[in-house]
Design a protein around this motif. Structure first.
Motif, PDB file in Angstrom:
ATOM      1  N   ASN A 192     147.682  -6.078  84.096  1.00 21.40           N
ATOM      2  CA  ASN A 192     147.213  -4.937  84.887  1.00 21.40           C
ATOM      3  C   ASN A 192     146.622  -5.454  86.202  1.00 21.40           C
ATOM      4  N   PRO A 193     147.245  -5.163  87.360  1.00 15.48           N
ATOM      5  CA  PRO A 193     146.748  -5.686  88.638  1.00 15.48           C
ATOM      6  C   PRO A 193     145.407  -5.091  89.076  1.00 15.48           C
ATOM      7  N   ALA A 194     144.955  -4.031  88.410  1.00 17.83           N
ATOM      8  CA  ALA A 194     143.687  -3.395  88.762  1.00 17.83           C
ATOM      9  C   ALA A 194     142.563  -3.774  87.790  1.00 17.83           C
ATOM     10  N   GLN A 195     142.809  -4.727  86.896  1.00 21.01           N
ATOM     11  CA  GLN A 195     141.837  -5.093  85.863  1.00 21.01           C
ATOM     12  C   GLN A 195     140.807  -6.094  86.376  1.00 21.01           C
ATOM     13  N   ALA A 196     139.554  -5.816  86.083  1.00 23.29           N
ATOM     14  CA  ALA A 196     138.457  -6.743  86.368  1.00 23.29           C
ATOM     15  C   ALA A 196     137.749  -7.038  85.053  1.00 23.29           C
ATOM     16  N   ILE A 197     137.366  -8.283  84.871  1.00 19.35           N
ATOM     17  CA  ILE A 197     136.555  -8.662  83.715  1.00 19.35           C
ATOM     18  C   ILE A 197     135.291  -9.312  84.255  1.00 19.35           C
ATOM     19  N   ILE A 198     134.168  -8.788  83.811  1.00 20.76           N
ATOM     20  CA  ILE A 198     132.869  -9.184  84.346  1.00 20.76           C
ATOM     21  C   ILE A 198     131.983  -9.635  83.189  1.00 20.76           C
ATOM     22  N   GLU A 199     131.280 -10.730  83.377  1.00 24.51           N
ATOM     23  CA  GLU A 199     130.261 -11.152  82.420  1.00 24.51           C
ATOM     24  C   GLU A 199     128.927 -10.903  83.083  1.00 24.51           C
ATOM     25  N   GLY A 200     128.143  -9.995  82.497  1.00 26.47           N
ATOM     26  CA  GLY A 200     126.925  -9.582  83.170  1.00 26.47           C
ATOM     27  C   GLY A 200     125.712  -9.530  82.264  1.00 26.47           C
ATOM     28  N   VAL A 201     124.702  -8.842  82.750  1.00 29.20           N
ATOM     29  CA  VAL A 201     123.420  -8.709  82.077  1.00 29.20           C
ATOM     30  C   VAL A 201     123.375  -7.343  81.406  1.00 29.20           C
ATOM     31  N   ASP A 202     123.022  -7.317  80.129  1.00 31.41           N
ATOM     32  CA  ASP A 202     123.094  -6.074  79.366  1.00 31.41           C
ATOM     33  C   ASP A 202     122.158  -4.993  79.892  1.00 31.41           C
ATOM     34  N   ASP A 203     120.898  -5.320  80.090  1.00 30.34           N
ATOM     35  CA  ASP A 203     119.934  -4.303  80.510  1.00 30.34           C
ATOM     36  C   ASP A 203     120.184  -3.799  81.930  1.00 30.34           C
ATOM     37  N   ALA A 204     120.746  -4.646  82.759  1.00 30.10           N
ATOM     38  CA  ALA A 204     121.002  -4.274  84.157  1.00 30.10           C
ATOM     39  C   ALA A 204     122.502  -4.321  84.436  1.00 30.10           C
ATOM     40  N   TRP A 205     123.275  -3.764  83.525  1.00 34.52           N
ATOM     41  CA  TRP A 205     124.736  -3.860  83.650  1.00 34.52           C
ATOM     42  C   TRP A 205     125.256  -3.155  84.897  1.00 34.52           C
ATOM     43  N   GLU A 206     124.560  -2.116  85.368  1.00 27.53           N
ATOM     44  CA  GLU A 206     124.996  -1.436  86.587  1.00 27.53           C
ATOM     45  C   GLU A 206     124.894  -2.368  87.793  1.00 27.53           C
ATOM     46  N   VAL A 207     123.883  -3.242  87.791  1.00 24.58           N
ATOM     47  CA  VAL A 207     123.726  -4.216  88.866  1.00 24.58           C
ATOM     48  C   VAL A 207     124.884  -5.215  88.815  1.00 24.58           C
ATOM     49  N   SER A 208     125.258  -5.609  87.597  1.00 29.38           N
ATOM     50  CA  SER A 208     126.398  -6.516  87.441  1.00 29.38           C
ATOM     51  C   SER A 208     127.671  -5.852  87.966  1.00 29.38           C
ATOM     52  N   LEU A 209     127.835  -4.578  87.698  1.00 26.60           N
ATOM     53  CA  LEU A 209     128.992  -3.841  88.214  1.00 26.60           C
ATOM     54  C   LEU A 209     128.940  -3.771  89.731  1.00 26.60           C
ATOM     55  N   PHE A 210     127.747  -3.593  90.282  1.00 27.24           N
ATOM     56  CA  PHE A 210     127.573  -3.566  91.730  1.00 27.24           C
ATOM     57  C   PHE A 210     127.981  -4.895  92.359  1.00 27.24           C
ATOM     58  N   LYS A 211     127.676  -6.003  91.695  1.00 31.04           N
ATOM     59  CA  LYS A 211     128.085  -7.309  92.222  1.00 31.04           C
ATOM     60  C   LYS A 211     129.604  -7.385  92.321  1.00 31.04           C
ATOM     61  N   PHE A 212     130.306  -6.861  91.315  1.00 28.21           N
ATOM     62  CA  PHE A 212     131.767  -6.809  91.366  1.00 28.21           C
ATOM     63  C   PHE A 212     132.220  -5.992  92.581  1.00 28.21           C
ATOM     64  N   VAL A 213     131.589  -4.849  92.800  1.00 27.14           N
ATOM     65  CA  VAL A 213     131.933  -3.985  93.938  1.00 27.14           C
ATOM     66  C   VAL A 213     131.767  -4.748  95.249  1.00 27.14           C
ATOM     67  N   LEU A 214     130.663  -5.465  95.394  1.00 21.84           N
ATOM     68  CA  LEU A 214     130.432  -6.237  96.622  1.00 21.84           C
ATOM     69  C   LEU A 214     131.505  -7.302  96.827  1.00 21.84           C
ATOM     70  N   GLU A 215     131.913  -7.955  95.746  1.00 21.94           N
ATOM     71  CA  GLU A 215     132.963  -8.965  95.870  1.00 21.94           C
ATOM     72  C   GLU A 215     134.298  -8.338  96.263  1.00 21.94           C
ATOM     73  N   MET A 216     134.591  -7.151  95.750  1.00 19.62           N
ATOM     74  CA  MET A 216     135.845  -6.480  96.129  1.00 19.62           C
ATOM     75  C   MET A 216     135.825  -6.080  97.600  1.00 19.62           C
ATOM     76  N   ILE A 217     134.678  -5.640  98.091  1.00 22.40           N
ATOM     77  CA  ILE A 217     134.560  -5.315  99.518  1.00 22.40           C
ATOM     78  C   ILE A 217     134.775  -6.575 100.347  1.00 22.40           C
ATOM     79  N   GLU A 218     134.150  -7.665  99.940  1.00 26.17           N
ATOM     80  CA  GLU A 218     134.274  -8.932 100.672  1.00 26.17           C
ATOM     81  C   GLU A 218     135.730  -9.400 100.736  1.00 26.17           C
ATOM     82  N   HIS A 219     136.461  -9.272  99.622  1.00 29.41           N
ATOM     83  CA  HIS A 219     137.865  -9.697  99.590  1.00 29.41           C
ATOM     84  C   HIS A 219     138.774  -8.737 100.372  1.00 29.41           C
ATOM     85  N   SER A 220     138.412  -7.470 100.406  1.00 27.60           N
ATOM     86  CA  SER A 220     139.276  -6.452 101.000  1.00 27.60           C
ATOM     87  C   SER A 220     139.053  -6.250 102.495  1.00 27.60           C
ATOM     88  N   MET A 221     137.849  -6.505 102.966  1.00 28.40           N
ATOM     89  CA  MET A 221     137.500  -6.193 104.353  1.00 28.40           C
ATOM     90  C   MET A 221     138.431  -6.832 105.389  1.00 28.40           C
TER      91      MET A 221
END
Length: 178
Positions: free
Chosen positions: A136-165
């Motif tokens: 799946n070309p749209a698949q991301a796998i992230i290893e993050g922090v359980d209690d702050a998993w939204e922050v871990s997801l945000f880090k993925f978002v920032l990396e996608m912006i950095e790669h796409s910009m």
């Protein structure tokens, strides 16, 4: 709400194990599938597996006349005033103020969770192998922090912006929009 230390810890320890092959589309919305692994802090050998979707809204060009449209939620009036003064100085200096603004939609209701008993190394290997087989070309796998998993997801978002910009900027320039 997470403390500043929680956010910093999650940003420092989160790892994007598999980055999607595709980038954020320049002229359309883009959907990513994510699978996040996070060890429970109070239970050895228990890993929470979250799956869901996140949508990147088509990037927008923000020009000097559109800077007033930038939302500065959470900032006080003095911060907004400093921002406006900075923009005015940059305009006076002849800077072209155009940049890309990215937006993301994330619906919590689309996230499913499952608890798995395994070592992180074993589960990580199985999940990565399964993702490679599915292709799946749209698949991301992230290893993050359980209690702050939204922050871990945000880090993925920032990396996608950095790669796409760079690609998005080139596309806009090629069409004479930037």
């Amino acid at each position: 709400m997470h403390s500043r230390d929680d956010v910093q810890y999650a940003m420092e320890t989160t790892t994007v194990l598999l980055t999607p092959d595709r980038r954020i589309d320049t002229f359309g919305d883009t959907r990513f599938d994510f699978l996040m692994l996070s060890e429970l802090m109070d239970s050895v050998g228990s890993i929470r597996v979250r799956t869901g979707k996140i949508e990147a809204v088509r990037p927008r060009i923000v020009r000097p006349d559109g800077l007033s449209d930038i939302e500065m939620e959470g900032f006080d009036d003095s911060a907004k005033e400093r921002f406006e003064r900075l923009v005015a100085k940059m305009r006076e200096a002849g800077h072209k103020l155009a940049f890309l603004q990215y937006g993301f939609r994330f619906a919590r209701g689309q996230v499913s969770e499952e608890l798995v008993t395994s070592s992180m190394d074993d589960l990580r290997g199985r999940v990565l192998e399964d993702a490679r087989q599915r292709g799946n070309p749209a698949q991301a796998i992230i290893e993050g922090v359980d209690d702050a998993w939204e922050v871990s997801l945000f880090k993925f978002v920032l990396e996608m912006i950095e790669h796409s910009m760079p690609i998005n900027g080139f596309d806009f320039q090629r069409r004479g929009l930037l």
